[in-house]
Enzyme design. Structure first.
Site, PDB file in Angstrom:
ATOM      1  N   LYS A  13       0.837  -1.214   0.000  1.00  0.00           N
ATOM      2  CA  LYS A  13       0.000   0.000   0.000  1.00  0.00           C
ATOM      3  C   LYS A  13       0.870   1.262   0.000  1.00  0.00           C
ATOM      4  O   LYS A  13       0.666   2.166  -0.796  1.00  0.00           O
ATOM      5  CB  LYS A  13      -0.911   0.034   1.241  1.00  0.00           C
ATOM      6  CG  LYS A  13      -1.805  -1.180   1.400  1.00  0.00           C
ATOM      7  CD  LYS A  13      -2.702  -1.047   2.606  1.00  0.00           C
ATOM      8  CE  LYS A  13      -1.975  -1.006   3.949  1.00  0.00           C
ATOM      9  NZ  LYS A  13      -1.251  -2.249   4.296  1.00  0.00           N
ATOM     10  N   ARG A 127      11.776  -5.940   5.016  1.00  0.00           N
ATOM     11  CA  ARG A 127      11.590  -4.491   4.828  1.00  0.00           C
ATOM     12  C   ARG A 127      12.580  -3.691   5.675  1.00  0.00           C
ATOM     13  O   ARG A 127      12.813  -3.978   6.847  1.00  0.00           O
ATOM     14  CB  ARG A 127      10.172  -4.093   5.224  1.00  0.00           C
ATOM     15  CG  ARG A 127      10.003  -2.568   5.274  1.00  0.00           C
ATOM     16  CD  ARG A 127       8.586  -2.089   5.304  1.00  0.00           C
ATOM     17  NE  ARG A 127       7.813  -2.632   6.383  1.00  0.00           N
ATOM     18  CZ  ARG A 127       6.494  -2.516   6.473  1.00  0.00           C
ATOM     19  NH1 ARG A 127       5.831  -1.893   5.523  1.00  0.00           N
ATOM     20  NH2 ARG A 127       5.849  -3.040   7.485  1.00  0.00           N
ATOM     21  N   ARG A 161      11.293  -1.854  11.052  1.00  0.00           N
ATOM     22  CA  ARG A 161      10.202  -1.380  11.902  1.00  0.00           C
ATOM     23  C   ARG A 161      10.043  -2.322  13.090  1.00  0.00           C
ATOM     24  O   ARG A 161      10.159  -3.538  12.935  1.00  0.00           O
ATOM     25  CB  ARG A 161       8.892  -1.333  11.092  1.00  0.00           C
ATOM     26  CG  ARG A 161       8.687   0.021  10.461  1.00  0.00           C
ATOM     27  CD  ARG A 161       7.561   0.114   9.509  1.00  0.00           C
ATOM     28  NE  ARG A 161       6.305  -0.449   9.962  1.00  0.00           N
ATOM     29  CZ  ARG A 161       5.185  -0.411   9.253  1.00  0.00           C
ATOM     30  NH1 ARG A 161       5.184   0.185   8.070  1.00  0.00           N
ATOM     31  NH2 ARG A 161       4.073  -0.949   9.703  1.00  0.00           N
ATOM     32  N   ARG A 172      -0.676  -8.627  13.546  1.00  0.00           N
ATOM     33  CA  ARG A 172      -1.179  -7.610  12.597  1.00  0.00           C
ATOM     34  C   ARG A 172      -2.023  -8.255  11.511  1.00  0.00           C
ATOM     35  O   ARG A 172      -3.058  -7.719  11.125  1.00  0.00           O
ATOM     36  CB  ARG A 172       0.001  -6.849  11.976  1.00  0.00           C
ATOM     37  CG  ARG A 172       0.632  -5.866  12.943  1.00  0.00           C
ATOM     38  CD  ARG A 172       2.003  -5.412  12.459  1.00  0.00           C
ATOM     39  NE  ARG A 172       1.952  -4.697  11.210  1.00  0.00           N
ATOM     40  CZ  ARG A 172       2.995  -4.591  10.371  1.00  0.00           C
ATOM     41  NH1 ARG A 172       4.146  -5.172  10.673  1.00  0.00           N
ATOM     42  NH2 ARG A 172       2.877  -3.917   9.262  1.00  0.00           N
TER      43      ARG A 172
HETATM   44  P1  AP5 Z   1       4.870  -1.641   1.907  1.00  0.00           P
HETATM   45  O1  AP5 Z   1       4.542  -0.828   0.711  1.00  0.00           O
HETATM   46  O2  AP5 Z   1       5.602  -0.981   3.020  1.00  0.00           O
HETATM   47  O3  AP5 Z   1       3.547  -2.376   2.445  1.00  0.00           O
HETATM   48  P2  AP5 Z   1       2.273  -1.808   3.205  1.00  0.00           P
HETATM   49  O4  AP5 Z   1       1.085  -2.457   2.627  1.00  0.00           O
HETATM   50  O5  AP5 Z   1       2.306  -0.296   3.239  1.00  0.00           O
HETATM   51  O6  AP5 Z   1       2.543  -2.436   4.635  1.00  0.00           O
HETATM   52  P3  AP5 Z   1       2.512  -1.831   6.100  1.00  0.00           P
HETATM   53  O7  AP5 Z   1       3.191  -2.849   6.950  1.00  0.00           O
HETATM   54  O8  AP5 Z   1       3.092  -0.436   6.151  1.00  0.00           O
HETATM   55  O9  AP5 Z   1       0.998  -1.759   6.354  1.00  0.00           O
HETATM   56  P4  AP5 Z   1       0.296  -1.751   7.684  1.00  0.00           P
HETATM   57  O10 AP5 Z   1      -1.073  -1.457   7.222  1.00  0.00           O
HETATM   58  O11 AP5 Z   1       0.438  -2.951   8.535  1.00  0.00           O
HETATM   59  O12 AP5 Z   1       1.068  -0.617   8.525  1.00  0.00           O
HETATM   60  P5  AP5 Z   1       0.815   0.933   8.771  1.00  0.00           P
HETATM   61  O13 AP5 Z   1       2.112   1.601   8.695  1.00  0.00           O
HETATM   62  O14 AP5 Z   1      -0.322   1.440   7.962  1.00  0.00           O
HETATM   63  O15 AP5 Z   1       5.682  -2.942   1.412  1.00  0.00           O
HETATM   64  C1  AP5 Z   1       6.184  -3.881   2.331  1.00  0.00           C
HETATM   65  C2  AP5 Z   1       7.566  -4.403   1.863  1.00  0.00           C
HETATM   66  O16 AP5 Z   1       7.407  -5.075   0.610  1.00  0.00           O
HETATM   67  C3  AP5 Z   1       8.583  -3.282   1.588  1.00  0.00           C
HETATM   68  O17 AP5 Z   1       9.849  -3.747   1.925  1.00  0.00           O
HETATM   69  C4  AP5 Z   1       8.486  -3.039   0.062  1.00  0.00           C
HETATM   70  O18 AP5 Z   1       9.702  -2.571  -0.470  1.00  0.00           O
HETATM   71  C5  AP5 Z   1       8.131  -4.434  -0.444  1.00  0.00           C
HETATM   72  N1  AP5 Z   1       7.224  -4.423  -1.601  1.00  0.00           N
HETATM   73  C6  AP5 Z   1       6.148  -3.623  -1.806  1.00  0.00           C
HETATM   74  N2  AP5 Z   1       5.529  -3.930  -2.965  1.00  0.00           N
HETATM   75  C7  AP5 Z   1       6.231  -4.986  -3.488  1.00  0.00           C
HETATM   76  C8  AP5 Z   1       6.077  -5.771  -4.684  1.00  0.00           C
HETATM   77  N3  AP5 Z   1       5.076  -5.548  -5.547  1.00  0.00           N
HETATM   78  N4  AP5 Z   1       6.956  -6.777  -4.905  1.00  0.00           N
HETATM   79  C9  AP5 Z   1       7.980  -7.018  -4.018  1.00  0.00           C
HETATM   80  N5  AP5 Z   1       8.176  -6.307  -2.882  1.00  0.00           N
HETATM   81  C10 AP5 Z   1       7.313  -5.295  -2.621  1.00  0.00           C
HETATM   82  O19 AP5 Z   1       0.293   0.908  10.289  1.00  0.00           O
HETATM   83  C11 AP5 Z   1       1.155   0.554  11.344  1.00  0.00           C
HETATM   84  C12 AP5 Z   1       0.360   0.520  12.644  1.00  0.00           C
HETATM   85  O20 AP5 Z   1      -0.187   1.832  12.919  1.00  0.00           O
HETATM   86  C13 AP5 Z   1      -0.864  -0.406  12.669  1.00  0.00           C
HETATM   87  O21 AP5 Z   1      -0.523  -1.756  12.978  1.00  0.00           O
HETATM   88  C14 AP5 Z   1      -1.731   0.249  13.764  1.00  0.00           C
HETATM   89  O22 AP5 Z   1      -1.257  -0.068  15.046  1.00  0.00           O
HETATM   90  C15 AP5 Z   1      -1.492   1.731  13.520  1.00  0.00           C
HETATM   91  N6  AP5 Z   1      -2.479   2.325  12.590  1.00  0.00           N
HETATM   92  C16 AP5 Z   1      -2.217   2.931  11.398  1.00  0.00           C
HETATM   93  N7  AP5 Z   1      -3.358   3.349  10.833  1.00  0.00           N
HETATM   94  C17 AP5 Z   1      -4.360   3.010  11.665  1.00  0.00           C
HETATM   95  C18 AP5 Z   1      -5.774   3.159  11.618  1.00  0.00           C
HETATM   96  N8  AP5 Z   1      -6.373   3.764  10.575  1.00  0.00           N
HETATM   97  N9  AP5 Z   1      -6.518   2.661  12.648  1.00  0.00           N
HETATM   98  C19 AP5 Z   1      -5.922   2.064  13.703  1.00  0.00           C
HETATM   99  N10 AP5 Z   1      -4.583   1.889  13.824  1.00  0.00           N
HETATM  100  C20 AP5 Z   1      -3.804   2.360  12.810  1.00  0.00           C
END
Ligand code: AP5
Length: 218
Positions: A13, A127, A161, A172
């Site tokens: 994402k 990552r 992270r 998660r």
């Molecule tokens: P990446 O693009 O970083 O993946 P992502 O989907 O953004 O994953 P996240 O782990 O950031 O999502 P998340 O929803 O768990 O965490 P968030 O930060 O929102 O890609 C991942 C890896 O794969 C990278 O190394 C990248 O290079 C690689 N990659 C990407 N695409 C690829 C491809 N096509 N092929 C190969 N490799 C690829 O949230 C963190 C925490 O914050 C949550 O757990 C929660 O506690 C809190 N939080 C955030 N928002 C909320 C909310 N709205 N409500 C409640 N709690 C919240």
């Protein structure tokens, strides 16, 4: 155009939201990045959410809706946005609809990333991200051009992270299935859901997204 990216942890994402925001000149809001910045700054909010994030739980709807209201109300009306990480619960989605209605705008499309669970685990395990500018890399799939140095800002502060530890990743993923996956039906009912094959390489995923967005704009 206003876009939401939806998908499990590691689905890509953040990676795609950054690329699409740049290509379509959209304002990107990433709630995960915002919360990590609060934690790093040691703010009151950061201290409140740090343990929640590190355990793989979700921050409360009340806090998250407050964060997003502030961001969206500061938005210049002429600019579209892409939301990464919000909404994550039905309550957040319902509130987002209300906030947007008040601004006389709406969500135009929701990109739902479909990725195998085994692939997600592999992506999160490899990552690394730049603590100074937030750019994300993967040790195997998209390493920095020069080992240990951020391509974007030249920092050597490339770290993992805290919530990418294996046991937290499991928590998660379970939280995603329980609280966030139901949003797929929510947006399917609103007829603005677009399924994206997130298992392809980054460039192919971007291509598929742009093609599908072009179709809704046609
Ligand atoms: P990446 O693009 O970083 O993946 P992502 O989907 O953004 O994953 P996240 O782990 O950031 O999502 P998340 O929803 O768990 O965490 P968030 O930060 O929102 O890609 C991942 C890896 O794969 C990278 O190394 C990248 O290079 C690689 N990659 C990407 N695409 C690829 C491809 N096509 N092929 C190969 N490799 C690829 O949230 C963190 C925490 O914050 C949550 O757990 C929660 O506690 C809190 N939080 C955030 N928002 C909320 C909310 N709205 N409500 C409640 N709690 C919240």
């Amino acid at each position: 155009m206003n876009i939401i990216v939806l998908g499990a942890p590691g689905a890509g994402k953040g990676t795609q939201a950054s690329i699409i925001a740049q290509k379509l000149e959209l304002k990107k809001f990433s709630t995960g990045d915002m919360l990590r910045a609060e934690v790093a700054s040691g703010s009151e909010l950061g201290n409140k959410v740090q343990n929640i994030m590190n355990s793989g739980e979700l921050v409360s709807d009340e806090i998250m809706i407050g964060v997003i209201v502030e961001q969206i109300s500061s938005l210049d009306d002429s600019k579209g946005f892409i939301l990464d990480g919000f909404p994550r619960t039905i309550a957040q989605a319902v509130n987002l609809d209300k906030i947007l209605e008040e601004k006389e705008c709406k969500v135009d499309c929701v990109l739902a990333f479909d990725v195998d669970f085994d692939v997600l685990v592999e992506r999160l395990a490899g990552r690394i991200y730049c603590k100074d500018c937030g750019t994300t890399f993967h040790e195997v799939f998209s390493p920095p051009k020069q080992g240990g140095i951020c391509d974007n800002c030249g920092s050597v502060n490339l770290v993992r992270r805290d919530d990418d530890k294996r046991e937290v990743v499991t928590a998660r993923l379970n939280k995603y299935l329980e609280m966030t996956e139901p949003l797929i039906n929510y947006y399917q009912d609103k007829k603005n859901l677009i399924i994206v094959n997130g298992d392809n390489d980054v460039a192919k995923v971007t291509q598929e997204i742009l093609k599908k967005i072009e179709l809704i704009n046609a």
